[in-house]
Enzyme design. Structure first.
Site, PDB file in Angstrom:
ATOM      1  N   ASP A 277       0.866  -1.169   0.000  1.00  0.00           N
ATOM      2  CA  ASP A 277       0.000   0.000   0.000  1.00  0.00           C
ATOM      3  C   ASP A 277       0.911   1.230   0.000  1.00  0.00           C
ATOM      4  O   ASP A 277       2.144   1.104  -0.015  1.00  0.00           O
ATOM      5  CB  ASP A 277      -0.971  -0.012   1.183  1.00  0.00           C
ATOM      6  CG  ASP A 277      -0.285   0.023   2.544  1.00  0.00           C
ATOM      7  OD1 ASP A 277       0.885   0.463   2.641  1.00  0.00           O
ATOM      8  OD2 ASP A 277      -0.913  -0.389   3.534  1.00  0.00           O
ATOM      9  N   GLU A 278       0.321   2.386   0.008  1.00  0.00           N
ATOM     10  CA  GLU A 278       1.103   3.628  -0.102  1.00  0.00           C
ATOM     11  C   GLU A 278       2.102   3.770   1.049  1.00  0.00           C
ATOM     12  O   GLU A 278       3.243   4.186   0.841  1.00  0.00           O
ATOM     13  CB  GLU A 278       0.156   4.832  -0.136  1.00  0.00           C
ATOM     14  CG  GLU A 278       0.832   6.099  -0.585  1.00  0.00           C
ATOM     15  CD  GLU A 278      -0.153   7.225  -0.853  1.00  0.00           C
ATOM     16  OE1 GLU A 278       0.163   8.355  -0.470  1.00  0.00           O
ATOM     17  OE2 GLU A 278      -1.227   6.971  -1.428  1.00  0.00           O
TER      18      GLU A 278
END
Length: 78
Positions: free
Chosen positions: A35-36
């Site tokens: 994820d980010e």
């Protein structure tokens, strides 16, 4: 490239909670469940380990371990 991969394996395995054997040049960060926040952590660790600054604008183009290795090799400040 092999040396860089061997240095990346423990970093990426720790961040993504996988075995080092799962970290190959062909693996996509998406396949590792990135994820980010994970990608920010990857960026920070790579910058520290390899003395490379990863521009925020460049990171979206880094989709696989191979992409990351190539980026490190092109931008390393040795």
């Amino acid at each position: 490239m092999i040396e860089t991969l061997n240095l990346l394996k423990p970093i990426l395995a720790d961040i993504f909670g996988v075995e080092e054997a799962e970290i190959t040049p062909a693996v996509l960060f998406e396949e590792l469940g990135a994820d980010e926040l994970d990608l920010v952590e990857v960026s920070m660790n790579v910058e520290e380990e390899f003395d490379v600054l990863i521009d925020d604008e460049d990171f979206p183009g880094i989709q696989s371990v191979s992409d990351l290795i190539n980026y490190i090799m092109r931008h390393r400040n040795d």
